[in-house]
Design a protein around this motif. Sequence first.
Motif, mmCIF file in Angstrom:
data_model
loop_
_atom_site.group_PDB
_atom_site.id
_atom_site.type_symbol
_atom_site.label_atom_id
_atom_site.label_comp_id
_atom_site.label_asym_id
_atom_site.label_seq_id
_atom_site.Cartn_x
_atom_site.Cartn_y
_atom_site.Cartn_z
ATOM 1 N N ALA A 110 19.860 44.150 9.974
ATOM 2 C CA ALA A 110 19.618 42.624 10.138
ATOM 3 C C ALA A 110 18.199 42.461 11.023
ATOM 4 N N VAL A 111 17.873 43.132 11.773
ATOM 5 C CA VAL A 111 16.542 43.225 12.413
ATOM 6 C C VAL A 111 15.391 43.181 11.550
ATOM 7 N N ARG A 112 15.690 44.263 10.692
ATOM 8 C CA ARG A 112 14.431 44.474 9.681
ATOM 9 C C ARG A 112 14.303 43.425 8.749
ATOM 10 N N ALA A 113 15.498 42.814 8.293
ATOM 11 C CA ALA A 113 15.577 41.579 7.342
ATOM 12 C C ALA A 113 15.104 40.447 8.090
ATOM 13 N N ALA A 114 14.882 40.357 9.287
ATOM 14 C CA ALA A 114 14.307 39.029 9.995
ATOM 15 C C ALA A 114 12.746 39.116 9.755
ATOM 16 N N GLY A 115 12.310 40.080 9.605
ATOM 17 C CA GLY A 115 10.668 40.132 9.222
ATOM 18 C C GLY A 115 9.893 39.641 10.396
ATOM 19 N N LEU A 116 10.411 40.209 11.782
ATOM 20 C CA LEU A 116 9.453 39.924 12.943
ATOM 21 C C LEU A 116 8.447 40.816 13.093
ATOM 22 N N THR A 117 7.334 40.418 13.655
ATOM 23 C CA THR A 117 6.279 41.430 14.203
ATOM 24 C C THR A 117 6.265 41.205 15.716
ATOM 25 N N PRO A 118 5.622 42.196 16.511
ATOM 26 C CA PRO A 118 5.839 42.154 17.948
ATOM 27 C C PRO A 118 5.279 40.784 18.512
ATOM 28 N N GLY A 119 6.002 40.338 19.586
ATOM 29 C CA GLY A 119 5.557 39.132 19.963
ATOM 30 C C GLY A 119 6.188 37.802 19.671
ATOM 31 N N GLU A 120 6.763 37.851 18.368
ATOM 32 C CA GLU A 120 7.588 36.939 17.907
ATOM 33 C C GLU A 120 8.921 36.746 18.524
ATOM 34 N N ARG A 121 9.484 35.405 18.204
ATOM 35 C CA ARG A 121 10.522 34.979 18.885
ATOM 36 C C ARG A 121 11.751 34.961 18.077
ATOM 37 N N LEU A 122 13.128 35.776 18.554
ATOM 38 C CA LEU A 122 14.092 36.069 17.767
ATOM 39 C C LEU A 122 15.272 35.177 18.647
ATOM 40 N N LEU A 123 16.067 34.648 17.854
ATOM 41 C CA LEU A 123 17.329 33.787 18.360
ATOM 42 C C LEU A 123 18.604 34.600 17.697
ATOM 43 N N VAL A 124 19.431 35.011 18.610
ATOM 44 C CA VAL A 124 20.616 35.871 17.738
ATOM 45 C C VAL A 124 21.719 35.138 18.192
ATOM 46 N N LEU A 125 22.733 34.560 17.054
ATOM 47 C CA LEU A 125 23.765 33.818 17.410
ATOM 48 C C LEU A 125 25.109 34.644 17.524
ATOM 49 N N GLY A 126 25.781 34.662 18.830
ATOM 50 C CA GLY A 126 26.883 35.431 18.852
ATOM 51 C C GLY A 126 26.584 36.837 19.543
ATOM 52 N N PRO A 127 26.996 36.859 20.850
ATOM 53 C CA PRO A 127 26.861 37.860 21.759
ATOM 54 C C PRO A 127 27.960 39.122 21.656
ATOM 55 N N GLY A 128 28.458 39.285 20.414
ATOM 56 C CA GLY A 128 29.375 40.666 20.160
ATOM 57 C C GLY A 128 28.592 41.838 20.158
#
Length: 332
Positions: free
Chosen positions: A159-177
């Motif tokens: 899932a993280v790979r699919a998000a396509g982020l680079t260091p310093g960019e911001r990620l929001l994760v829905l669902g703290p399971g």
Amino acid sequence: MRAFVITAPGKGEVQEVAEPVATEGLVVVQVERAGLCGTDMEFFSGAMSYLDEGHATYPMRIGHEWCGTVVDVGPGVDSGWLGRRVTGDTMLGCRHCERCRSGRQHLCADRYEIGVRRGWPGALAARLPVPEWALYPLPDSVDVTMGAMIEPGGNALRAVRAAGLTPGERLLVLGPGTIGLLAAFIAAAQGAEVHVLGLSTDFARSVGITNAWTVDDLPELRWDAVIDASTGAELPALAARLVEPGRRVVYIGISEQPSPVDSRWFVLKDITAVGVLSASGGLAGAIELYASGAVDPRPLVGATVRLDEVVDILARRWHPPAPKVLVNPASS
């Protein structure tokens, strides 16, 4: 041997079942730990779609997150596996169709899924049969708790790979399971600024996620990617609404009910939606992350229980203090 069996919706028990045999290409693994997850809950409740689609039937033996030691090998299997600590892929494709040959064996139409699909027995048992090609060796630095968390870790990594982020960019994760928090741990280890949205913030903050929010206090920030690891039917639409135009939404959580999403969000914002099914392709990376110390999944484990305690967990008669429950089939 003893195994946990779901016999009907809302009913499960420990039974004596036949031990697996190491036939051609198979090994037998002595299970040391197995994890319980939302899919297992759905099979217990009867809500899992595979039951309606004919991919799974009762009675069934669940358990697809596991680790253990190889105790027997079948004809054609390298004897060097004997005595090795391993985990393995849940998704067992036919290995002959176009999907399998192109590296998408986890999408094979004729696949088995350990403890999930087409009757392959699961890991809530003393021993488990596994194809040799599906095995992954575990280094000594990955203990039994971490070993049973490789499968959810592989999902989160994909899932993280699919998000396509680079260091310093911001990620929001829905669902703290389990999957959501593992994705948060992995993204943070790779240099992202990580935020988590849930019904409660207490546990996420207790494991180091300082940017934990509810819908009432979620800040208005630029979300370079959103991972929906929730089971809320309304959250896939929220993910599409929140993500920055031109970026990615990753869907890995599944609701028991259909999740309506307005496709105009995708078109007018020019965003990409990616679905993630299974840990296939992420298992080796999860092992490396755990072995190196970059990610430690153990704070997410709330309890390790016996086989005869599993029914209480699946029936939600007892709620652990952390999202993941492991099972030790050898404990009495």
